[in-house]
Design a protein around this motif. Structure first.
Motif, PDB file in Angstrom:
ATOM      1  N   GLN A 195      15.106  10.982  -1.670  1.00  7.62           N
ATOM      2  CA  GLN A 195      14.751   9.907  -1.125  1.00  7.62           C
ATOM      3  C   GLN A 195      13.875   9.889   0.118  1.00  7.62           C
ATOM      4  OE1 GLN A 195      18.523   7.979  -0.019  1.00  7.62           O
ATOM      5  NE2 GLN A 195      17.664   6.180   0.529  1.00  7.62           N
ATOM      6  N   ARG A 196      13.696  10.733   1.070  1.00  9.52           N
ATOM      7  CA  ARG A 196      13.245  10.584   2.391  1.00  9.52           C
ATOM      8  C   ARG A 196      11.629  10.851   1.133  1.00  9.52           C
ATOM      9  NH1 ARG A 196      17.093  13.236   4.413  1.00  9.52           N
ATOM     10  NH2 ARG A 196      16.289  15.567   4.005  1.00  9.52           N
ATOM     11  N   GLU A 197      11.386  11.875   1.027  1.00  5.24           N
ATOM     12  CA  GLU A 197       9.723  11.727   0.063  1.00  5.24           C
ATOM     13  C   GLU A 197       9.527  11.130  -0.745  1.00  5.24           C
ATOM     14  OE1 GLU A 197      10.078  15.406  -2.392  1.00  5.24           O
ATOM     15  OE2 GLU A 197      10.791  16.863  -0.622  1.00  5.24           O
ATOM     16  N   GLU A 198      10.670  10.263  -1.515  1.00  2.00           N
ATOM     17  CA  GLU A 198      10.061   9.111  -2.722  1.00  2.00           C
ATOM     18  C   GLU A 198       8.952   7.658  -1.412  1.00  2.00           C
ATOM     19  OE1 GLU A 198       8.794   6.444  -5.461  1.00  2.00           O
ATOM     20  OE2 GLU A 198       9.859   8.692  -5.115  1.00  2.00           O
ATOM     21  N   GLU A 199      10.391   7.735  -0.185  1.00  2.00           N
ATOM     22  CA  GLU A 199       9.873   6.094   0.744  1.00  2.00           C
ATOM     23  C   GLU A 199       8.166   7.095   1.723  1.00  2.00           C
ATOM     24  OE1 GLU A 199      13.211   6.458   3.433  1.00  2.00           O
ATOM     25  OE2 GLU A 199      15.192   5.455   2.432  1.00  2.00           O
ATOM     26  N   GLN A 200       8.444   8.202   2.182  1.00  2.00           N
ATOM     27  CA  GLN A 200       6.960   8.449   2.511  1.00  2.00           C
ATOM     28  C   GLN A 200       6.029   8.457   1.945  1.00  2.00           C
ATOM     29  OE1 GLN A 200       6.292   9.391   5.357  1.00  2.00           O
ATOM     30  NE2 GLN A 200       4.567   9.677   5.196  1.00  2.00           N
ATOM     31  N   ARG A 201       6.257   8.224   0.131  1.00  2.00           N
ATOM     32  CA  ARG A 201       5.482   8.660  -0.815  1.00  2.00           C
ATOM     33  C   ARG A 201       4.533   7.451  -0.346  1.00  2.00           C
ATOM     34  NH1 ARG A 201       4.022   6.673  -5.636  1.00  2.00           N
ATOM     35  NH2 ARG A 201       7.060   6.601  -6.068  1.00  2.00           N
ATOM     36  N   GLN A 202       5.702   6.322  -0.733  1.00  2.00           N
ATOM     37  CA  GLN A 202       5.907   4.585  -1.317  1.00  2.00           C
ATOM     38  C   GLN A 202       4.968   4.820   0.371  1.00  2.00           C
ATOM     39  OE1 GLN A 202       9.434   2.908  -1.838  1.00  2.00           O
ATOM     40  NE2 GLN A 202       9.863   3.880  -3.565  1.00  2.00           N
ATOM     41  N   ARG A 203       5.724   4.412   1.755  1.00  2.00           N
ATOM     42  CA  ARG A 203       4.396   4.517   2.679  1.00  2.00           C
ATOM     43  C   ARG A 203       3.705   4.749   2.516  1.00  2.00           C
ATOM     44  NH1 ARG A 203      10.080   5.832   5.250  1.00  2.00           N
ATOM     45  NH2 ARG A 203       8.829   7.918   5.681  1.00  2.00           N
ATOM     46  N   GLU A 204       3.055   6.133   1.915  1.00  2.00           N
ATOM     47  CA  GLU A 204       1.084   6.998   2.157  1.00  2.00           C
ATOM     48  C   GLU A 204       0.666   5.666   1.009  1.00  2.00           C
ATOM     49  OE1 GLU A 204      -0.248   9.377   4.141  1.00  2.00           O
ATOM     50  OE2 GLU A 204       1.811   9.689   5.189  1.00  2.00           O
ATOM     51  N   GLN A 205       1.849   5.405  -0.228  1.00  2.00           N
ATOM     52  CA  GLN A 205       0.845   4.834  -0.912  1.00  2.00           C
ATOM     53  C   GLN A 205       0.605   3.299  -0.642  1.00  2.00           C
ATOM     54  OE1 GLN A 205       2.396   4.441  -4.917  1.00  2.00           O
ATOM     55  NE2 GLN A 205       1.317   2.988  -5.332  1.00  2.00           N
ATOM     56  N   GLU A 206       1.660   2.347   0.395  1.00  2.00           N
ATOM     57  CA  GLU A 206       1.077   1.316   0.754  1.00  2.00           C
ATOM     58  C   GLU A 206      -0.062   1.552   1.648  1.00  2.00           C
ATOM     59  OE1 GLU A 206       4.594   0.061   2.851  1.00  2.00           O
ATOM     60  OE2 GLU A 206       5.464  -0.070   0.895  1.00  2.00           O
ATOM     61  N   LYS A 207      -0.300   2.999   2.728  1.00  2.00           N
ATOM     62  CA  LYS A 207      -1.173   2.720   3.601  1.00  2.00           C
ATOM     63  C   LYS A 207      -2.481   3.073   3.478  1.00  2.00           C
ATOM     64  CE  LYS A 207      -2.576   5.884   7.557  1.00  2.00           C
ATOM     65  NZ  LYS A 207      -1.512   7.044   8.212  1.00  2.00           N
ATOM     66  N   GLN A 208      -2.335   4.247   1.998  1.00  2.00           N
ATOM     67  CA  GLN A 208      -3.843   3.976   1.427  1.00  2.00           C
ATOM     68  C   GLN A 208      -3.946   2.939   0.980  1.00  2.00           C
ATOM     69  OE1 GLN A 208      -3.120   7.269  -1.201  1.00  2.00           O
ATOM     70  NE2 GLN A 208      -3.163   8.508  -0.138  1.00  2.00           N
ATOM     71  N   GLU A 209      -2.896   1.587   0.377  1.00  2.00           N
ATOM     72  CA  GLU A 209      -3.368   0.579  -0.341  1.00  2.00           C
ATOM     73  C   GLU A 209      -4.094  -0.525   0.775  1.00  2.00           C
ATOM     74  OE1 GLU A 209       0.290  -0.967  -2.373  1.00  2.00           O
ATOM     75  OE2 GLU A 209      -0.221   0.057  -4.409  1.00  2.00           O
ATOM     76  N   ARG A 210      -3.358  -0.157   1.641  1.00  2.00           N
ATOM     77  CA  ARG A 210      -3.768  -1.231   3.001  1.00  2.00           C
ATOM     78  C   ARG A 210      -5.351  -0.799   3.395  1.00  2.00           C
ATOM     79  NH1 ARG A 210       1.196  -0.399   5.045  1.00  2.00           N
ATOM     80  NH2 ARG A 210       0.886   1.269   6.772  1.00  2.00           N
ATOM     81  N   GLN A 211      -5.718   0.923   3.808  1.00  2.00           N
ATOM     82  CA  GLN A 211      -6.683   1.313   4.111  1.00  2.00           C
ATOM     83  C   GLN A 211      -7.690   1.040   2.721  1.00  2.00           C
ATOM     84  OE1 GLN A 211      -6.271   4.982   4.382  1.00  2.00           O
ATOM     85  NE2 GLN A 211      -4.662   4.888   6.575  1.00  2.00           N
ATOM     86  N   GLU A 212      -7.405   0.950   1.686  1.00  2.00           N
ATOM     87  CA  GLU A 212      -8.430   0.438   0.679  1.00  2.00           C
ATOM     88  C   GLU A 212      -9.476  -0.821   1.232  1.00  2.00           C
ATOM     89  OE1 GLU A 212     -10.629   1.324  -2.836  1.00  2.00           O
ATOM     90  OE2 GLU A 212      -9.429   2.849  -1.268  1.00  2.00           O
ATOM     91  N   GLU A 213      -7.884  -2.050   1.301  1.00  2.00           N
ATOM     92  CA  GLU A 213      -7.814  -2.964   0.412  1.00  2.00           C
ATOM     93  C   GLU A 213      -9.177  -4.020   2.297  1.00  2.00           C
ATOM     94  OE1 GLU A 213      -8.121  -6.865   0.011  1.00  2.00           O
ATOM     95  OE2 GLU A 213      -7.263  -5.511  -1.004  1.00  2.00           O
ATOM     96  N   GLN A 214      -8.427  -2.603   3.100  1.00  2.00           N
ATOM     97  CA  GLN A 214      -9.394  -2.920   4.519  1.00  2.00           C
ATOM     98  C   GLN A 214     -10.698  -2.800   4.087  1.00  2.00           C
ATOM     99  OE1 GLN A 214      -7.997  -1.209   8.025  1.00  2.00           O
ATOM    100  NE2 GLN A 214     -10.002  -1.872   9.427  1.00  2.00           N
ATOM    101  N   ARG A 215     -11.045  -1.014   3.594  1.00  2.00           N
ATOM    102  CA  ARG A 215     -12.560  -0.614   3.166  1.00  2.00           C
ATOM    103  C   ARG A 215     -13.164  -1.848   1.931  1.00  2.00           C
ATOM    104  NH1 ARG A 215     -10.070   4.106   3.149  1.00  2.00           N
ATOM    105  NH2 ARG A 215      -9.398   3.611   0.359  1.00  2.00           N
ATOM    106  N   ARG A 216     -12.207  -2.182   0.805  1.00  2.00           N
ATOM    107  CA  ARG A 216     -13.182  -3.226   0.360  1.00  2.00           C
ATOM    108  C   ARG A 216     -13.415  -4.364   0.843  1.00  2.00           C
ATOM    109  NH1 ARG A 216      -8.739  -1.529  -3.329  1.00  2.00           N
ATOM    110  NH2 ARG A 216      -7.577  -3.823  -2.502  1.00  2.00           N
TER     111      ARG A 216
END
Length: 334
Positions: free
Chosen positions: A94-115
């Protein structure tokens, strides 16, 4: 951070195992030994043997019951440990899934910022290109205007230069015509003057040439007479010098003979003769002596060389310098 989560899960797993052990010990039935009953009964041996067998069977049942309780306790501990591991694994996932979701959200935010940043850069680049294109259009228009002005200025300058050149050509032609007229007049005067001077110089050269030839002829005759006198005087001096050297050279063998020593073992009839080459310094010292025609006897040849060295310095001719190189015949003294 993942290592810290693994440590916490391991601690929770150990706590769950310890709690399960405590609960199993508390809930397990306790075996209470009954106080022995002592009876005094007269039994025959067969009855006593049956009692022992019954007691043995009872002990085996109790041992099996205790073994079953231990196995049940071990199963409960294993189940508790498995449950704790399962829960810990579920928590970890569960913690890994939460961490993965947080990382994915962070990557999506970074990708959005890069765009967004890329879009902003592209917008700025487009504005910059438009600004540069506008500046380039203005620059080309300015250059074209300046080029047109330069063409007009050059055309006007060319017309002015052509007019000035025309005036200068006309003035130059008039000047050259005047100069040519003056040059011709001056040339005619110069040629007439040069012709007069040439004739005068030619007359003067002829007179000087005749005088020079007369003087050269007189000088030639005088030099020939002087040369004949010098030749005669030189011949007389050479003849006198040769006579002096001949007298000096003819006396050298007798001078050297005084220094000759007969070498031991030399046997001859007194007819040995060797020709020697001498190098003589101006002061009469003999620089070197060499046998150039052997007498046929090496002892005599070496004794002749030693006699020359011993006779050095040689007596000088009166008033003359001895020749640097000379040859003499040395004959065995009798």
């Amino acid at each position: 951070m993942p290592e810290r989560r693994y440590v916490i899960a391991a601690v929770l797993l150990h706590l769950a195992v310890a709690l399960g052990v405590l609960l199993s010990n508390a809930l397990a039935p306790r075996h209470v030994q009954k106080p022995p009953v002592i009876e005094a009964v007269m039994l025959d041996p067969t009855f006593k043997q049956q009692q022992q067998q019954a007691a043995e069977v009872e002990r085996q049942r109790e041992a099996e019951a205790q073994q079953q309780e231990r196995e049940a306790e071990q199963r409960r501990q294993k189940e508790a440990e498995a449950e704790a591991r399962r829960r810990a694994e579920a928590d970890r996932r569960q913690r890994e899934e939460e961490q993965r979701q947080r990382e994915q959200e962070k990557q999506e935010r970074q990708e959005e910022q890069r765009r967004q940043e890329q879009a902003e850069r592209e917008r700025r680049q487009a504005e910059e290109r438009e600004r540069q294109a506008e500046a380039e259009r203005k620059r080309k228009a300015e250059e074209q205007r300046k080029a047109e002005e330069e063409r007009e200025r050059k055309a006007a300058e060319q017309r002015r230069k052509e007019e000035e050149a025309r005036k200068q050509r006309e003035a130059e032609e008039r000047r050259k015509a005047e100069e040519e007229r003056k040059r011709k007049e001056a040339e005619e005067r110069r040629k007439a003057e040069e012709e007069r001077k040439r004739k005068e110089a030619e007359e003067r050269r002829k007179r000087e040439e005749a005088e020079r030839k007369r003087q050269e002829e007189e000088e030639r005759r005088r030099q020939e007479a002087a040369e004949r006198r010098r030749a005669m005087e030189e011949q007389m001096r050479a003849e006198e010098r040769q006579r002096t050297l001949n007298r000096w050279g003819s006396g050298l063998p007798s001078h050297i003979e005084r220094y000759w020593r007969r070498p031991p073992g030399l046997s001859s009839d007194g007819s040995l003769e060797a020709k020697l080459r001498l190098i003589v310094l101006p002061n009469g010292e003999v620089a070197s002596v060499q046998v150039i025609e052997s007498s046929g006897n090496a002892l005599f040849d070496r004794s002749a060389e030693r006699a020359v060295d011993a006779a050095s310095p040689l007596p000088l001719p009166e008033g003359e310098t001895p020749p640097r190189e000379m040859s003499i015949y040395f004959q065995e003294p009798r």
